[in-house]
Design a protein around this motif. Structure first.
Motif, PDB file in Angstrom:
ATOM      1  N   UNK A  38       0.814  -1.218   0.000  1.00 25.11           N
ATOM      2  CA  UNK A  38       0.000   0.000   0.000  1.00 25.11           C
ATOM      3  C   UNK A  38       0.846   1.267   0.000  1.00 25.11           C
ATOM      4  N   UNK A  39       2.165   1.116   0.186  1.00 26.86           N
ATOM      5  CA  UNK A  39       3.055   2.277   0.213  1.00 26.86           C
ATOM      6  C   UNK A  39       3.383   2.757   1.612  1.00 26.86           C
ATOM      7  N   UNK A  40       2.826   2.107   2.621  1.00 23.92           N
ATOM      8  CA  UNK A  40       3.113   2.480   4.009  1.00 23.92           C
ATOM      9  C   UNK A  40       4.427   1.831   4.443  1.00 23.92           C
ATOM     10  N   UNK A  41       5.256   2.548   5.196  1.00 22.62           N
ATOM     11  CA  UNK A  41       6.522   1.962   5.660  1.00 22.62           C
ATOM     12  C   UNK A  41       6.294   0.711   6.504  1.00 22.62           C
ATOM     13  N   UNK A  42       7.124  -0.292   6.290  1.00 21.01           N
ATOM     14  CA  UNK A  42       7.077  -1.531   7.069  1.00 21.01           C
ATOM     15  C   UNK A  42       7.426  -1.195   8.511  1.00 21.01           C
ATOM     16  N   UNK A  43       6.712  -1.788   9.462  1.00 18.86           N
ATOM     17  CA  UNK A  43       6.930  -1.473  10.883  1.00 18.86           C
ATOM     18  C   UNK A  43       8.329  -1.835  11.357  1.00 18.86           C
ATOM     19  N   UNK A  44       8.784  -3.037  11.059  1.00 18.39           N
ATOM     20  CA  UNK A  44      10.091  -3.502  11.520  1.00 18.39           C
ATOM     21  C   UNK A  44      11.104  -3.354  10.390  1.00 18.39           C
ATOM     22  N   UNK A  45      11.572  -2.116  10.180  1.00 14.33           N
ATOM     23  CA  UNK A  45      12.510  -1.838   9.094  1.00 14.33           C
ATOM     24  C   UNK A  45      13.787  -2.662   9.214  1.00 14.33           C
ATOM     25  N   UNK A  46      14.411  -2.650  10.384  1.00 18.08           N
ATOM     26  CA  UNK A  46      15.685  -3.360  10.538  1.00 18.08           C
ATOM     27  C   UNK A  46      15.505  -4.860  10.363  1.00 18.08           C
ATOM     28  N   UNK A  47      14.393  -5.413  10.828  1.00 14.49           N
ATOM     29  CA  UNK A  47      14.123  -6.835  10.655  1.00 14.49           C
ATOM     30  C   UNK A  47      13.898  -7.201   9.195  1.00 14.49           C
ATOM     31  N   UNK A  48      13.145  -6.358   8.487  1.00 20.26           N
ATOM     32  CA  UNK A  48      12.885  -6.617   7.068  1.00 20.26           C
ATOM     33  C   UNK A  48      14.167  -6.517   6.251  1.00 20.26           C
ATOM     34  N   UNK A  49      14.968  -5.490   6.533  1.00 27.93           N
ATOM     35  CA  UNK A  49      16.244  -5.327   5.826  1.00 27.93           C
ATOM     36  C   UNK A  49      17.160  -6.510   6.122  1.00 27.93           C
ATOM     37  N   UNK A  50      17.218  -6.936   7.374  1.00 23.36           N
ATOM     38  CA  UNK A  50      18.067  -8.067   7.753  1.00 23.36           C
ATOM     39  C   UNK A  50      17.616  -9.350   7.053  1.00 23.36           C
ATOM     40  N   UNK A  51      16.318  -9.547   6.956  1.00 22.92           N
ATOM     41  CA  UNK A  51      15.797 -10.754   6.309  1.00 22.92           C
ATOM     42  C   UNK A  51      16.170 -10.780   4.823  1.00 22.92           C
ATOM     43  N   UNK A  52      15.901  -9.678   4.112  1.00 24.41           N
ATOM     44  CA  UNK A  52      16.257  -9.608   2.693  1.00 24.41           C
ATOM     45  C   UNK A  52      17.768  -9.711   2.509  1.00 24.41           C
ATOM     46  N   UNK A  53      18.534  -9.043   3.389  1.00 24.37           N
ATOM     47  CA  UNK A  53      20.001  -9.011   3.272  1.00 24.37           C
ATOM     48  C   UNK A  53      20.636 -10.375   3.482  1.00 24.37           C
ATOM     49  N   UNK A  54      20.024 -11.194   4.299  1.00 28.02           N
ATOM     50  CA  UNK A  54      20.614 -12.510   4.550  1.00 28.02           C
ATOM     51  C   UNK A  54      20.150 -13.556   3.543  1.00 28.02           C
ATOM     52  N   UNK A  55      18.905 -13.489   3.111  1.00 26.73           N
ATOM     53  CA  UNK A  55      18.356 -14.538   2.264  1.00 26.73           C
ATOM     54  C   UNK A  55      18.583 -14.336   0.768  1.00 26.73           C
ATOM     55  N   UNK A  56      18.418 -13.125   0.286  1.00 24.81           N
ATOM     56  CA  UNK A  56      18.508 -12.896  -1.165  1.00 24.81           C
ATOM     57  C   UNK A  56      19.916 -13.147  -1.708  1.00 24.81           C
ATOM     58  N   UNK A  57      20.992 -12.682  -1.058  1.00 21.33           N
ATOM     59  CA  UNK A  57      22.325 -13.020  -1.579  1.00 21.33           C
ATOM     60  C   UNK A  57      22.598 -14.525  -1.597  1.00 21.33           C
ATOM     61  N   UNK A  58      22.033 -15.275  -0.650  1.00 19.39           N
ATOM     62  CA  UNK A  58      22.179 -16.735  -0.667  1.00 19.39           C
ATOM     63  C   UNK A  58      21.506 -17.318  -1.905  1.00 19.39           C
ATOM     64  N   UNK A  59      20.313 -16.824  -2.220  1.00 19.64           N
ATOM     65  CA  UNK A  59      19.605 -17.278  -3.414  1.00 19.64           C
ATOM     66  C   UNK A  59      20.398 -16.927  -4.672  1.00 19.64           C
ATOM     67  N   UNK A  60      20.944 -15.710  -4.721  1.00 18.99           N
ATOM     68  CA  UNK A  60      21.743 -15.296  -5.876  1.00 18.99           C
ATOM     69  C   UNK A  60      22.988 -16.166  -6.022  1.00 18.99           C
TER      70      UNK A  60
END
Length: 130
Positions: free
Chosen positions: A60-82
């Motif tokens: 919807x365009x609203x900021x995610x509540x847990x910014x650091x958690x969301x960034x940490x999740x993407x940062x750890x999982x996506x490079x592994x997939x790549x």
């Protein structure tokens, strides 16, 4: 000086090597974030740490509540997939290498630029493109 995430939910101040380089990075990130449907961008270094992230938003365009958690999740999982995708490409053709990966789910579309020194993750709303 620049505030950067440390992976612990805190930020640390570091001196930029070049203000021109940083302003170019910031301008590029702002340009990417200006595209329709982009929910956020993350740059991950070769150690798997988020070194730059824009505010991540929900569909919807609203900021995610847990910014650091969301960034940490993407940062750890996506490079592994790549990395797994890069290995598969090399297994198929040792002369080839993965440059770009696009993954679409029901809620997100992730476009990943895989580089040996960093990974750029762009998260967007797949419904915005339709």
């Amino acid at each position: 000086w620049l505030a950067q995430p440390t992976g612990t939910g805190k930020t640390s101040a570091t001196r930029c090597s070049s203000s021109v380089e940083m302003s170019e990075v910031e301008a590029t990130l702002q340009r990417i974030n200006g595209h329709k449907g982009v929910l956020g961008t993350i740059i991950v270094n070769e150690e798997g740490e988020a070194v730059r992230a824009t505010t991540l938003c929900d569909a919807s365009g609203a900021p995610v509540e847990d910014q650091s958690g969301a960034v940490a999740k993407f940062s750890s999982l996506v490079p592994q997939l790549a990395s797994m995708a890069r290995n598969m490409v090399r297994d198929l053709d040792p002369q080839n290498d993965l440059r770009f990966l696009r993954v679409r789910s029901r809620d997100h579309e992730m476009m990943v630029h895989a580089d040996p020194e960093f990974t750029l993750i762009v998260i967007q709303n797949p419904a915005a493109a339709e």
